[in-house]
Every structure is written in C-alpha cells, then in structure tokens.
Design a protein around this motif. Structure first.
Motif, PDB file in Angstrom:
ATOM      1  N   UNK A   1       0.813  -1.212   0.000  1.00 36.80           N
ATOM      2  CA  UNK A   1       0.000   0.000   0.000  1.00 36.80           C
ATOM      3  C   UNK A   1       0.851   1.270   0.000  1.00 36.80           C
ATOM      4  N   UNK A   2       0.190   2.395  -0.275  1.00 35.79           N
ATOM      5  CA  UNK A   2       0.822   3.710  -0.246  1.00 35.79           C
ATOM      6  C   UNK A   2       0.287   4.478   0.954  1.00 35.79           C
ATOM      7  N   UNK A   3       1.199   4.874   1.826  1.00 39.83           N
ATOM      8  CA  UNK A   3       0.858   5.593   3.057  1.00 39.83           C
ATOM      9  C   UNK A   3       1.678   6.862   3.162  1.00 39.83           C
ATOM     10  N   UNK A   4       1.167   7.820   3.925  1.00 40.72           N
ATOM     11  CA  UNK A   4       1.908   9.036   4.253  1.00 40.72           C
ATOM     12  C   UNK A   4       2.057   9.129   5.765  1.00 40.72           C
TER      13      UNK A   4
ATOM     14  N   UNK B   1      -0.542  11.653  -3.803  1.00 40.30           N
ATOM     15  CA  UNK B   1      -1.387  10.749  -4.587  1.00 40.30           C
ATOM     16  C   UNK B   1      -2.515  10.228  -3.700  1.00 40.30           C
ATOM     17  N   UNK B   2      -3.504   9.546  -4.287  1.00 42.50           N
ATOM     18  CA  UNK B   2      -4.513   8.890  -3.442  1.00 42.50           C
ATOM     19  C   UNK B   2      -3.814   7.891  -2.516  1.00 42.50           C
ATOM     20  N   UNK B   3      -4.165   7.946  -1.251  1.00 43.18           N
ATOM     21  CA  UNK B   3      -3.467   7.161  -0.234  1.00 43.18           C
ATOM     22  C   UNK B   3      -4.346   6.051   0.330  1.00 43.18           C
TER      23      UNK B   3
ATOM     24  N   UNK C   1     -10.135  16.925   7.869  1.00 45.08           N
ATOM     25  CA  UNK C   1     -10.905  16.984   6.625  1.00 45.08           C
ATOM     26  C   UNK C   1      -9.985  16.921   5.410  1.00 45.08           C
ATOM     27  N   UNK C   2      -8.859  17.608   5.504  1.00 39.79           N
ATOM     28  CA  UNK C   2      -7.869  17.587   4.419  1.00 39.79           C
ATOM     29  C   UNK C   2      -7.272  16.185   4.279  1.00 39.79           C
ATOM     30  N   UNK C   3      -7.010  15.533   5.388  1.00 42.16           N
ATOM     31  CA  UNK C   3      -6.489  14.162   5.344  1.00 42.16           C
ATOM     32  C   UNK C   3      -7.502  13.245   4.676  1.00 42.16           C
TER      33      UNK C   3
ATOM     34  N   UNK D   1      -7.373  13.146   0.925  1.00 45.89           N
ATOM     35  CA  UNK D   1      -6.260  12.411   0.314  1.00 45.89           C
ATOM     36  C   UNK D   1      -6.434  10.899   0.364  1.00 45.89           C
ATOM     37  N   UNK D   2      -7.328  10.423   1.211  1.00 49.30           N
ATOM     38  CA  UNK D   2      -7.501   8.981   1.368  1.00 49.30           C
ATOM     39  C   UNK D   2      -8.474   8.410   0.340  1.00 49.30           C
TER      40      UNK D   2
END
Length: 176
Positions: free
Chosen positions: A20-23, A84-86, A106-108, A111-112
């Motif tokens: 997966x892609x995570x931040x 990117x989409x996370x 809300x911003x997080x 992105x999800x």
C-alpha cells in the motif's frame, strides 16, 4: 521510542498494509516512517511529510534496507499538499500541535481512498502545555473524526507515556 516499539503500535492498528501507499504527516526524524516502511513492505510506498529540513535530513540518511521506498516531502500538513490517493495516513504525535484539528482531518480525508485508514497516535490525560498545546483526548478525536468524514475511532493500543498520561493508537477509516 524505538522503531520496534513504533512498529508494534502500528501493527495493532493496521495488521495488513503490504503493497500500500501511506503518508506519515509530521514525520519528524522518522521513527514511525521507518516502522511504516516495514509494514507496507518493499512493494509499498511511504511519503514522509515534514516542514523541518533538519528532520528530513535525518530521514534521508537512513538506509532503507529491504523496506518500502520512502519519498521525502517538505511541507506543512496543515496546508494543501500534492499527494497521490493514499491507502493510509499516520499522524503520530502531530495532531496536538494543530489548533484547527478538524480542518486538518478533513484535508487528510480528501487524500484517502474510500475506506482509507488514518492512524492517530496521541496522548490521553494530558493538559495543554508548550509541548502539547492542543491535547487530543480519545473523546475529542471521536468528535473530530466524525465531523471530518471518518468512522468513529477504534483504540488499537495504549501504553504509558514517559511524559505523563497514556499514549493511545486509534484507527479510523474514511467514510464512504
């Protein structure tokens, strides 16, 4: 905190994230970034976001070995970021520095991917101080999460904090 302890805390909230892609928002010197890289594996990706060049330099010097690729992004996670989409986001000891935590969450959520996960690691039982100016208790996180478009948090783990109170790990998912 050691990387192995951070990995144990993350695994409690995210038992599977391979590929997966995570931040990691507010990555600092990377304790949770490195643990997250181990969690997503070599086929995953981690984006470490921090506004501090010194913290990113420390992360840059870390030899990744067989963990996921880590991309460093200098940025303030309270402002729009080019992500990117996370599949997931980790915010470890970061949310308590933000006065308007609802706006950031809300911003997080934006992105999800639908069903994407947010892992929040914060302190329970802390009073405001210069080190934790805006405490995020479990009850407050629940209110913030629902307002920002997330499910109610599930507490995956707790542990005593060396700085007073307890540290908690909460897992929440993007609604819809």
């Amino acid at each position: 905190m050691r990387e192995s302890e951070a990995l144990t805390l993350l695994r409690a909230a995210v038992p599977a994230a391979d590929g997966e892609t995570w931040a990691d928002l507010g990555a600092g010197t990377g304790t949770f970034t490195r643990a997250l890289a181990a969690l997503v594996g070599a086929s995953g990706r981690v984006i470490a976001v921090d506004a501090d060049d010194g913290a990113l330099a420390a992360l840059r010097s870390w030899p990744a070995r067989s963990a996921a690729p880590v991309t460093l992004l200098r940025g303030d996670f309270t402002r729009p970021l080019d992500l990117p989409p996370l599949d997931g986001v980790v915010m470890a000891n970061a949310l308590h520095f933000i006065a308007d935590a609802a706006a950031v969450l809300s911003r997080v959520a934006f992105h999800l991917k639908p069903g994407g996960r947010l892992v929040v690691i914060e302190y329970e039982g802390r009073r405001p101080s210069r080190w934790v100016p805006y405490p995020v208790s479990i009850a407050r996180l629940g209110e913030l999460a629902v307002t920002a478009g997330f499910t109610a948090p599930t507490i995956a783990a707790t542990r005593p904090s060396a700085f007073g109170g307890r540290m908690y790990v909460a897992a929440i998912s993007r609604s819809g």
